[in-house]
Design a protein around this motif. Sequence first.
Motif, PDB file in Angstrom:
ATOM      1  N   VAL A  54       0.878  -1.204   0.053  1.00  0.00           N
ATOM      2  CA  VAL A  54      -0.041   0.158   0.009  1.00  0.00           C
ATOM      3  C   VAL A  54       0.853   1.308  -0.004  1.00  0.00           C
ATOM      4  CG1 VAL A  54      -1.929  -1.021   1.170  1.00  0.00           C
ATOM      5  CG2 VAL A  54      -0.222  -0.232   2.570  1.00  0.00           C
ATOM      6  N   ASN A  55       0.390   2.126  -0.510  1.00  0.00           N
ATOM      7  CA  ASN A  55       0.933   3.610  -0.538  1.00  0.00           C
ATOM      8  C   ASN A  55       0.544   4.536   0.415  1.00  0.00           C
ATOM      9  OD1 ASN A  55       2.884   2.870  -3.081  1.00  0.00           O
ATOM     10  ND2 ASN A  55       0.800   2.815  -3.939  1.00  0.00           N
ATOM     11  N   LEU A  56       1.042   4.596   1.450  1.00  0.00           N
ATOM     12  CA  LEU A  56       0.676   5.268   2.871  1.00  0.00           C
ATOM     13  C   LEU A  56       1.626   6.464   3.004  1.00  0.00           C
ATOM     14  CD1 LEU A  56      -0.352   2.086   4.954  1.00  0.00           C
ATOM     15  CD2 LEU A  56      -1.979   3.645   3.578  1.00  0.00           C
ATOM     16  N   ILE A  57       0.766   7.245   3.819  1.00  0.00           N
ATOM     17  CA  ILE A  57       1.841   8.547   4.456  1.00  0.00           C
ATOM     18  C   ILE A  57       1.373   8.661   5.947  1.00  0.00           C
ATOM     19  CG2 ILE A  57       0.278  10.218   3.290  1.00  0.00           C
ATOM     20  CD1 ILE A  57       2.760  11.865   3.002  1.00  0.00           C
ATOM     21  N   HIS A  58       2.109   9.397   6.676  1.00  0.00           N
ATOM     22  CA  HIS A  58       1.691   9.600   8.111  1.00  0.00           C
ATOM     23  C   HIS A  58       1.322  10.836   7.864  1.00  0.00           C
ATOM     24  CE1 HIS A  58       2.114  10.765  12.300  1.00  0.00           C
ATOM     25  NE2 HIS A  58       2.060   9.470  12.592  1.00  0.00           N
ATOM     26  N   LEU A  59       0.313  11.221   8.815  1.00  0.00           N
ATOM     27  CA  LEU A  59      -0.292  12.751   8.664  1.00  0.00           C
ATOM     28  C   LEU A  59       0.828  13.796   9.128  1.00  0.00           C
ATOM     29  CD1 LEU A  59      -2.929  14.580   8.800  1.00  0.00           C
ATOM     30  CD2 LEU A  59      -2.998  13.943  11.164  1.00  0.00           C
ATOM     31  N   ASP A  60       1.691  13.562   9.934  1.00  0.00           N
ATOM     32  CA  ASP A  60       2.779  14.575  10.245  1.00  0.00           C
ATOM     33  C   ASP A  60       3.661  14.724   8.745  1.00  0.00           C
ATOM     34  OD1 ASP A  60       1.916  14.361  13.029  1.00  0.00           O
ATOM     35  OD2 ASP A  60       3.967  13.190  13.433  1.00  0.00           O
ATOM     36  N   ASP A  61       3.842  14.000   8.322  1.00  0.00           N
ATOM     37  CA  ASP A  61       4.708  13.931   6.866  1.00  0.00           C
ATOM     38  C   ASP A  61       3.708  14.773   5.673  1.00  0.00           C
ATOM     39  OD1 ASP A  61       7.330  12.993   7.409  1.00  0.00           O
ATOM     40  OD2 ASP A  61       6.310  11.059   7.322  1.00  0.00           O
ATOM     41  N   CYS A  62       2.528  14.354   5.823  1.00  0.00           N
ATOM     42  CA  CYS A  62       1.419  14.967   4.901  1.00  0.00           C
ATOM     43  C   CYS A  62       1.298  16.486   4.986  1.00  0.00           C
ATOM     44  CB  CYS A  62       0.142  14.289   5.062  1.00  0.00           C
ATOM     45  SG  CYS A  62      -0.909  14.915   3.788  1.00  0.00           S
ATOM     46  N   LEU A  63       1.343  16.887   6.319  1.00  0.00           N
ATOM     47  CA  LEU A  63       0.884  18.206   6.571  1.00  0.00           C
ATOM     48  C   LEU A  63       2.489  19.064   6.364  1.00  0.00           C
ATOM     49  CD1 LEU A  63      -1.107  17.877   9.875  1.00  0.00           C
ATOM     50  CD2 LEU A  63      -1.691  18.789   7.590  1.00  0.00           C
ATOM     51  N   ALA A  64       3.551  18.456   6.600  1.00  0.00           N
ATOM     52  CA  ALA A  64       4.844  19.142   6.355  1.00  0.00           C
ATOM     53  C   ALA A  64       5.137  19.369   5.022  1.00  0.00           C
ATOM     54  CB  ALA A  64       5.782  18.183   7.141  1.00  0.00           C
ATOM     55  N   ILE A  65       4.591  18.379   4.397  1.00  0.00           N
ATOM     56  CA  ILE A  65       4.956  18.415   2.818  1.00  0.00           C
ATOM     57  C   ILE A  65       3.830  19.454   2.124  1.00  0.00           C
ATOM     58  CG2 ILE A  65       4.299  17.224   0.474  1.00  0.00           C
ATOM     59  CD1 ILE A  65       5.517  14.593   1.987  1.00  0.00           C
ATOM     60  N   ILE A  66       2.770  19.563   2.491  1.00  0.00           N
ATOM     61  CA  ILE A  66       1.714  20.507   2.090  1.00  0.00           C
ATOM     62  C   ILE A  66       2.217  21.996   2.456  1.00  0.00           C
ATOM     63  CG2 ILE A  66      -0.468  21.718   2.600  1.00  0.00           C
ATOM     64  CD1 ILE A  66      -1.480  19.014   2.808  1.00  0.00           C
ATOM     65  N   LEU A  67       2.702  22.213   3.569  1.00  0.00           N
ATOM     66  CA  LEU A  67       3.271  23.339   3.992  1.00  0.00           C
ATOM     67  C   LEU A  67       4.689  23.803   3.163  1.00  0.00           C
ATOM     68  CD1 LEU A  67       3.176  23.309   7.973  1.00  0.00           C
ATOM     69  CD2 LEU A  67       2.293  24.917   6.372  1.00  0.00           C
ATOM     70  N   LEU A  68       5.628  22.745   3.023  1.00  0.00           N
ATOM     71  CA  LEU A  68       6.740  23.105   2.030  1.00  0.00           C
ATOM     72  C   LEU A  68       6.246  23.520   0.707  1.00  0.00           C
ATOM     73  CD1 LEU A  68       9.346  20.385   2.983  1.00  0.00           C
ATOM     74  CD2 LEU A  68       9.775  22.689   3.085  1.00  0.00           C
ATOM     75  N   ILE A  69       5.185  22.864   0.068  1.00  0.00           N
ATOM     76  CA  ILE A  69       4.736  23.258  -1.258  1.00  0.00           C
ATOM     77  C   ILE A  69       4.029  24.667  -1.057  1.00  0.00           C
ATOM     78  CG2 ILE A  69       2.798  22.781  -2.735  1.00  0.00           C
ATOM     79  CD1 ILE A  69       3.147  19.589  -2.279  1.00  0.00           C
ATOM     80  N   LEU A  70       3.420  25.069  -0.275  1.00  0.00           N
ATOM     81  CA  LEU A  70       2.957  26.373  -0.159  1.00  0.00           C
ATOM     82  C   LEU A  70       4.235  27.190   0.018  1.00  0.00           C
ATOM     83  CD1 LEU A  70      -0.095  25.766   2.431  1.00  0.00           C
ATOM     84  CD2 LEU A  70      -0.125  26.343  -0.297  1.00  0.00           C
ATOM     85  N   ARG A  71       5.157  27.245   1.036  1.00  0.00           N
ATOM     86  CA  ARG A  71       6.193  27.909   1.040  1.00  0.00           C
ATOM     87  C   ARG A  71       7.023  28.065  -0.100  1.00  0.00           C
ATOM     88  NH1 ARG A  71       7.669  25.752   7.146  1.00  0.00           N
ATOM     89  NH2 ARG A  71       6.108  27.099   8.209  1.00  0.00           N
ATOM     90  N   LYS A  72       7.528  27.195  -0.818  1.00  0.00           N
ATOM     91  CA  LYS A  72       8.126  27.124  -2.065  1.00  0.00           C
ATOM     92  C   LYS A  72       7.393  27.599  -3.311  1.00  0.00           C
ATOM     93  CE  LYS A  72      11.592  23.977  -0.268  1.00  0.00           C
ATOM     94  NZ  LYS A  72      12.925  23.266  -0.594  1.00  0.00           N
ATOM     95  N   ASN A  73       6.040  27.687  -3.258  1.00  0.00           N
ATOM     96  CA  ASN A  73       5.260  27.987  -4.373  1.00  0.00           C
ATOM     97  C   ASN A  73       5.160  26.864  -5.403  1.00  0.00           C
ATOM     98  OD1 ASN A  73       3.149  29.437  -5.583  1.00  0.00           O
ATOM     99  ND2 ASN A  73       4.585  30.838  -6.280  1.00  0.00           N
ATOM    100  N   ILE A  74       5.250  25.928  -5.108  1.00  0.00           N
ATOM    101  CA  ILE A  74       5.320  24.703  -6.241  1.00  0.00           C
ATOM    102  C   ILE A  74       4.113  24.170  -6.539  1.00  0.00           C
ATOM    103  CG2 ILE A  74       6.572  22.551  -6.719  1.00  0.00           C
ATOM    104  CD1 ILE A  74       8.672  23.358  -4.794  1.00  0.00           C
ATOM    105  N   PHE A  75       3.294  24.717  -7.225  1.00  0.00           N
ATOM    106  CA  PHE A  75       2.177  24.017  -7.881  1.00  0.00           C
ATOM    107  C   PHE A  75       1.774  23.622  -9.096  1.00  0.00           C
ATOM    108  CE2 PHE A  75       1.609  28.096  -4.776  1.00  0.00           C
ATOM    109  CZ  PHE A  75       0.979  27.252  -3.722  1.00  0.00           C
ATOM    110  N   SER A  76       2.895  23.729 -10.020  1.00  0.00           N
ATOM    111  CA  SER A  76       2.753  23.205 -11.301  1.00  0.00           C
ATOM    112  C   SER A  76       3.092  21.844 -11.392  1.00  0.00           C
ATOM    113  CB  SER A  76       3.469  23.874 -12.381  1.00  0.00           C
ATOM    114  OG  SER A  76       4.885  24.123 -11.983  1.00  0.00           O
ATOM    115  N   GLU A  77       3.879  21.293 -10.324  1.00  0.00           N
ATOM    116  CA  GLU A  77       4.398  19.643 -10.314  1.00  0.00           C
ATOM    117  C   GLU A  77       3.435  18.809  -9.835  1.00  0.00           C
ATOM    118  OE1 GLU A  77       7.384  18.885 -11.614  1.00  0.00           O
ATOM    119  OE2 GLU A  77       7.899  21.080 -11.932  1.00  0.00           O
TER     120      GLU A  77
END
Length: 94
Positions: free
Chosen positions: A1-24
């Motif tokens: 299964v392809n799973l992710i921990h909630l802590d990692d999920c939230l940290a990744i979302i924050l990094l995407i927002l901070r780095k403004n990486i929306f086209s990937e």
Amino acid sequence: VNLIHLDDCLAIILLILRKNIFSEILNACADTHPTKQQFYLFNALALGLVKPQIANEPSAAAKIVSNDKLKALLSYQYNHPDLMQIDPIKDYDF
């Protein structure tokens, strides 16, 4: 299964927002990929639950998702790279 921990999920979302990486397109999942049977059996037994009945998975249909692009693009190191190493009693919020 392809799973992710909630802590990692939230940290990744924050990094995407901070780095403004929306086209990937990024695959966010833990480094390890246990089978459904391994993951749910391990957690059910650790929590004292009844052994789950899981249908046999056809191996040909198994798809392993790579998170390499995400880790490289965001310079991210997972807090929980192996979800089988988490203690369900101590680490899960109920």
